[in-house]
Design an enzyme around this catalytic site. Structure first.
Site, PDB file in Angstrom:
ATOM      1  N   ASP A  69      -9.878   4.850  -3.521  1.00 40.28           N
ATOM      2  CA  ASP A  69      -8.896   5.114  -4.250  1.00 40.28           C
ATOM      3  C   ASP A  69      -9.273   5.647  -5.580  1.00 40.28           C
ATOM      4  O   ASP A  69     -10.449   5.713  -5.923  1.00 40.28           O
ATOM      5  CB  ASP A  69      -7.725   4.164  -4.528  1.00 40.28           C
ATOM      6  CG  ASP A  69      -8.091   2.727  -5.403  1.00 40.28           C
ATOM      7  OD1 ASP A  69      -9.194   2.865  -5.790  1.00 40.28           O
ATOM      8  OD2 ASP A  69      -7.253   1.999  -5.867  1.00 40.28           O
ATOM      9  N   TYR A 122      -6.375   7.135   3.714  1.00 43.46           N
ATOM     10  CA  TYR A 122      -6.769   6.194   2.807  1.00 43.46           C
ATOM     11  C   TYR A 122      -5.781   4.940   3.093  1.00 43.46           C
ATOM     12  O   TYR A 122      -6.383   3.739   3.097  1.00 43.46           O
ATOM     13  CB  TYR A 122      -6.144   6.567   1.253  1.00 43.46           C
ATOM     14  CG  TYR A 122      -6.357   5.437   0.406  1.00 43.46           C
ATOM     15  CD1 TYR A 122      -7.541   4.944   0.045  1.00 43.46           C
ATOM     16  CD2 TYR A 122      -5.227   4.996   0.027  1.00 43.46           C
ATOM     17  CE1 TYR A 122      -7.549   3.832  -0.830  1.00 43.46           C
ATOM     18  CE2 TYR A 122      -5.112   3.746  -0.743  1.00 43.46           C
ATOM     19  CZ  TYR A 122      -6.408   3.335  -1.171  1.00 43.46           C
ATOM     20  OH  TYR A 122      -6.563   2.113  -1.830  1.00 43.46           O
ATOM     21  N   GLU A 164       0.776  -1.091  -0.059  1.00 46.70           N
ATOM     22  CA  GLU A 164       0.158  -0.117  -0.059  1.00 46.70           C
ATOM     23  C   GLU A 164       0.925   1.105   0.163  1.00 46.70           C
ATOM     24  O   GLU A 164       0.604   2.091  -0.517  1.00 46.70           O
ATOM     25  CB  GLU A 164      -0.926   0.159   1.084  1.00 46.70           C
ATOM     26  CG  GLU A 164      -2.033  -1.025   0.980  1.00 46.70           C
ATOM     27  CD  GLU A 164      -3.224  -0.577  -0.157  1.00 46.70           C
ATOM     28  OE1 GLU A 164      -3.058   0.437  -0.534  1.00 46.70           O
ATOM     29  OE2 GLU A 164      -3.751  -1.454  -0.913  1.00 46.70           O
TER      30      GLU A 164
END
Ligand code: SF4
Length: 377
Positions: free
Chosen positions: A159, A141, A58
């Protein structure tokens, strides 16, 4: 994937705008079971996810494509197979391994984060979004993505791919970025009670492979029966965006010096700021206007005869574009550095060893530009 600043997580909310969440989850998870992308950070179905791999992927995927990330991810995992191993690495080694992937503050934060997880948390990642948010380099996020994918937390990280799918499902015509709260609200109602991590990855996969920016493949889409944009035949026009202002342009001069052994003069950038801690050839400041040649040569790291390399090197950063003129020089006495160059710990590095240096892409372009000119001589 988008940045934390651009992509907000959607917490589950009872007040969210409504889409038929249960039917969407059922259709999408069934599609995901047949069509999930095989990615190195995904464990096979039925096996628990590896939080270290999820976190590492990520961070790397922020502002970066899956294709670019895969070789870096595999190299990191081979060299540092767990968070404890990464925490023990030197920061320079981490920066070197990251070189070329861009957004180098991520590498510094990655290393700081590994040290905190190994130290404060005994090598186990915290499992909630709130705790994850306290760690370096993890914004809203990324916290939501790790919480959903690694720990099956009931959140849907939004996203760019997910933003596009939801814009179309709900036919949101308000342009981005103003529509983000609306999209987040729609997303808030979608994460299912179970398999939230799979659902999040399924939405990402759908956006990446079926609901593509241009020419979405609506005919084979598992969500076509729920999609307002498809019904109105406006899918390809969504999401709408306000035009982005042009990035400003900056200019500078880069100095590529070779000594009698063919080594190249490099220095380490200051720890703070853009490309912090990375390696570069010495440059002038990057300013709004081109410097006059005499002025730029006054800041050269060696008093010698410098030759301009025809053409310029350009590079685009997130917030500005950079144009660099390149000067090159051969020096016989490699000790003849200016006071500035000595204070900046400039050092000579062989052409072979350059590959292992923490050189950002822009500096690799500069060196290649100068060497191509030298090789033509
Ligand atoms: Fe995207 Fe088309 Fe599926 Fe709607 S039907 S979600 S526009 S691919």
């Amino acid at each position: 994937m988008g940045s934390a600043a651009e992509c907000l997580p959607a917490a589950v909310s009872n007040t969210s705008a409504s889409l038929p969440a249960a039917a969407i989850a059922k259709a999408l998870l069934a599609w995901y079971d047949r069509n999930r992308r095989e990615l190195p950070w995904r464990t096979p179905p039925g096996q628990p996810p590896d939080a270290y791999g999820v976190w590492l992927s990520e961070i790397m995927l922020q502002q970066t494509t899956v294709k670019a990330v895969i070789p870096y991810y595999s190299a990191f995992l081979k060299r540092w197979p767990n968070v404890g191993a990464l925490a023990k690495a030197s920061r320079d080694d981490v920066l070197r391994a990251w070189a070329g992937l861009g957004y180098y503050s991520r590498a510094r934060n990655l290393h700081d984060c590994a040290k905190q997880v190994a130290g404060k948390f005994g090598g186990r990642f915290p499992t909630t979004g709130d705790e994850l948010l306290m760690l370096p380099g993890i914004g809203p996020y990324t916290a939501a993505a790790i919480a959903a994918i690694a720990f099956d937390d009931r959140v849907l990280p939004v996203d760019g791919n997910v933003e596009r799918v939801i814009s179309r499902l709900a036919a949101v015509e308000q342009p981005l970025p103003a529509s983000k709260p609306t999209l987040r609200n729609f997303a808030g109602g979608l994460a299912p009670k179970s398999r939230s991590g799979d659902f999040a990855q399924a939405m990402m996969d759908l956006g990446a492979t079926v609901c593509s920016p241009r020419r979405p493949s609506c005919m084979i889409c598992p969500l076509k029966d729920f999609c307002s944009a498809r019904r109105q035949d406006i899918a390809e026009t969504l999401p709408r965006r306000l035009p982005r202002p042009d990035r400003p342009l900056r200019h500078g001069v880069a100095f590529v010096a070779l000594n009698e052994r063919g080594e190249i003069l490099l220095r380490r950038r200051p720890d703070k700021g853009l490309l912090g801690g990375m390696t570069e050839v010495p440059t002038t400041e990057w300013l709004a206007d081109w410097l006059e040649p005499e002025e730029s040569l006054r800041t050269a790291p060696i008093k010698t005869r410098w030759f301009p390399v025809p053409g310029a090197v350009s590079h685009t950063f997130t917030h500005f574009r950079l144009g660099l003129m390149v000067y090159r020089a051969h020096v016989r006495n490699s000790a003849a550095l200016t006071l500035w160059a000595r204070q900046e710990d400039c050092r000579w590095v062989s052409r072979d060893a350059i590959k292992g240096e923490a050189l950002p892409s822009v500096m690799r372009k500069v060196i290649a530009h100068a060497l191509a000119d030298i090789d033509q001589e």
